[in-house]
Write a protein that holds these residues in place. Structure first.
Motif, PDB file in Angstrom:
ATOM      1  N   ALA A   1      17.184   6.085   6.366  1.00 56.79           N
ATOM      2  CA  ALA A   1      16.847   6.460   7.743  1.00 56.79           C
ATOM      3  C   ALA A   1      15.343   6.462   7.996  1.00 56.79           C
ATOM      4  O   ALA A   1      14.874   5.981   9.032  1.00 56.79           O
ATOM      5  CB  ALA A   1      17.438   7.825   8.077  1.00 56.79           C
TER       6      ALA A   1
ATOM      7  N   TRP B   1      12.250   0.872  12.969  1.00 55.96           N
ATOM      8  CA  TRP B   1      12.869   1.147  14.267  1.00 55.96           C
ATOM      9  C   TRP B   1      12.253   0.345  15.409  1.00 55.96           C
ATOM     10  O   TRP B   1      12.961  -0.097  16.317  1.00 55.96           O
ATOM     11  CB  TRP B   1      12.820   2.641  14.578  1.00 55.96           C
ATOM     12  CG  TRP B   1      13.678   3.451  13.661  1.00 55.96           C
ATOM     13  CD1 TRP B   1      13.254   4.248  12.631  1.00 55.96           C
ATOM     14  CD2 TRP B   1      15.105   3.530  13.658  1.00 55.96           C
ATOM     15  NE1 TRP B   1      14.335   4.811  12.001  1.00 55.96           N
ATOM     16  CE2 TRP B   1      15.496   4.393  12.612  1.00 55.96           C
ATOM     17  CE3 TRP B   1      16.099   2.954  14.443  1.00 55.96           C
ATOM     18  CZ2 TRP B   1      16.818   4.702  12.325  1.00 55.96           C
ATOM     19  CZ3 TRP B   1      17.433   3.251  14.166  1.00 55.96           C
ATOM     20  CH2 TRP B   1      17.774   4.121  13.116  1.00 55.96           C
TER      21      TRP B   1
ATOM     22  N   GLU C   1      21.155   1.718  18.328  1.00 58.57           N
ATOM     23  CA  GLU C   1      21.947   2.915  18.639  1.00 58.57           C
ATOM     24  C   GLU C   1      23.015   3.155  17.574  1.00 58.57           C
ATOM     25  O   GLU C   1      23.280   4.303  17.198  1.00 58.57           O
ATOM     26  CB  GLU C   1      22.578   2.801  20.024  1.00 58.57           C
ATOM     27  CG  GLU C   1      23.297   4.043  20.472  1.00 58.57           C
ATOM     28  CD  GLU C   1      22.413   5.275  20.575  1.00 58.57           C
ATOM     29  OE1 GLU C   1      22.971   6.397  20.444  1.00 58.57           O
ATOM     30  OE2 GLU C   1      21.187   5.165  20.782  1.00 58.57           O
TER      31      GLU C   1
ATOM     32  N   ARG D   1      21.168   4.702  14.644  1.00 58.01           N
ATOM     33  CA  ARG D   1      20.792   6.097  14.936  1.00 58.01           C
ATOM     34  C   ARG D   1      21.989   7.028  14.753  1.00 58.01           C
ATOM     35  O   ARG D   1      21.889   8.084  14.136  1.00 58.01           O
ATOM     36  CB  ARG D   1      20.252   6.222  16.353  1.00 58.01           C
ATOM     37  CG  ARG D   1      18.805   5.895  16.480  1.00 58.01           C
ATOM     38  CD  ARG D   1      18.266   6.267  17.871  1.00 58.01           C
ATOM     39  NE  ARG D   1      17.041   5.541  18.078  1.00 58.01           N
ATOM     40  CZ  ARG D   1      16.950   4.337  18.651  1.00 58.01           C
ATOM     41  NH1 ARG D   1      18.017   3.739  19.111  1.00 58.01           N
ATOM     42  NH2 ARG D   1      15.787   3.737  18.781  1.00 58.01           N
ATOM     43  N   ARG D   2      23.106   6.629  15.301  1.00 60.21           N
ATOM     44  CA  ARG D   2      24.306   7.464  15.200  1.00 60.21           C
ATOM     45  C   ARG D   2      24.768   7.590  13.745  1.00 60.21           C
ATOM     46  O   ARG D   2      25.169   8.672  13.309  1.00 60.21           O
ATOM     47  CB  ARG D   2      25.417   6.896  16.085  1.00 60.21           C
ATOM     48  CG  ARG D   2      25.126   7.080  17.558  1.00 60.21           C
ATOM     49  CD  ARG D   2      26.069   6.292  18.441  1.00 60.21           C
ATOM     50  NE  ARG D   2      25.713   6.434  19.841  1.00 60.21           N
ATOM     51  CZ  ARG D   2      26.486   6.998  20.761  1.00 60.21           C
ATOM     52  NH1 ARG D   2      27.670   7.457  20.441  1.00 60.21           N
ATOM     53  NH2 ARG D   2      26.083   7.087  22.006  1.00 60.21           N
TER      54      ARG D   2
ATOM     55  N   ASP E   1      22.309   9.903  11.948  1.00 57.24           N
ATOM     56  CA  ASP E   1      22.500  11.271  12.429  1.00 57.24           C
ATOM     57  C   ASP E   1      23.707  11.910  11.758  1.00 57.24           C
ATOM     58  O   ASP E   1      23.652  13.070  11.333  1.00 57.24           O
ATOM     59  CB  ASP E   1      22.686  11.306  13.954  1.00 57.24           C
ATOM     60  CG  ASP E   1      21.391  11.101  14.718  1.00 57.24           C
ATOM     61  OD1 ASP E   1      20.299  11.127  14.098  1.00 57.24           O
ATOM     62  OD2 ASP E   1      21.474  10.879  15.953  1.00 57.24           O
TER      63      ASP E   1
END
Length: 181
Positions: free
Chosen positions: A143, A148, A158, A161-162, A165
Motif C-alpha cells: 500500500a 498512486w 479505486e 484503495r479499497r 483499506d
C-alpha cells in the motif's frame, strides 16, 4: 454524454437514423432501408488483482492509452470467453504471471466511456512474472509503495484503495461495486 458511433447498417450499408424503435425505451441505430436495429452495449474489461503475501502485482503500460502508467493486468473481454477465462488470459498476456482466481472482487461502472470492469482477486502461484509486449515492466507493491499519482485508470486506483483499506482494517474482502467517472 455518449455520442452515436454507428452511421451505416452493418447488414445492407444504408444510412441509419437514431430513434426509439417501437416497443423499446432507448434510442437505437435503425436502418433507413432494411429497418435492422443495431445495438451498442458497454464494453467489458476483465482482469485480476494479483496478490502475493501483502502486495499486489501492477504492470506499467507499454501502449496507449496511458503509456508508461501503472495498472492491474486487464483488458477487453474477447468473444467466446468467460469473464474468468478473459481475466486469466489478460494476466498471462500483460504480466506473464501464473495465478489462481478467487472470486470476483470488483465491478466498476465507467459510464462516460461505456465500460464495465470485472476484476477478480487472484493469488500469484509464485513471485515470478514475464511481462508481454503491452507491458514495460511489472512489480509487486504494498500500500505505501503504490505509485498512486501514476495509476493509469480511476477504476484501478479505486479498486486498489479499497483493497488496501480492507487489508489495513484486517477485514475479509467483499465484492466491491461502484461507479467512477
Amino acid at each position: 454524454m455518449h455520442r452515436a458511433s454507428i452511421h451505416h447498417c452493418n447488414l445492407c450499408g444504408a444510412p441509419v437514423e437514431h430513434r426509439v424503435p417501437d416497443g423499446d425505451t432507448h434510442p437505437r441505430a435503425v436502418c433507413t432501408s432494411c429497418a435492422h436495429i443495431q445495438y451498442e452495449n458497454p464494453r467489458n474489461i476483465v482482469g485480476t488483482l494479483p496478490v502475493w503475501q501483502d502486495k499486489v502485482l501492477l504492470c506499467r503500460r507499454a501502449i496507449e492509452p496511458r503509456h508508461g502508467l501503472w495498472t492491474l493486468p486487464a483488458g477487453f473481454m474477447e468473444l467466446d470467453e468467460t469473464t474468468e477465462q478473459g481475466a486469466l488470459r489478460e494476466t498471462e498476456e500483460e504480466a506473464g504471471a501464473r495465478v489462481e482466481l478467487d472470486s470476483l472482487y470488483s465491478v466498476v461502472n465507467v459510464r462516460p466511456v461505456s465500460q464495465v470492469y470485472l476484476l477478480y482477486r487472484a493469488r500469484l502461484l509464485e513471485p515470478r512474472w514475464d511481462p508481454g509486449p503491452e507491458t514495460l515492466e511489472a512489480a509487486l507493491f504494498g500500500a505505501a509503495e503504490v505509485p498512486w499519482e501514476h495509476i493509469a485508470f480511476r477504476a484501478v486506483a479505486e479498486t486498489l484503495r479499497r483493497y488496501f483499506d480492507e487489508q489495513r482494517a484486517g477485514r475479509g474482502w467483499a465484492l466491491q461495486t461502484f461507479d467512477v467517472g
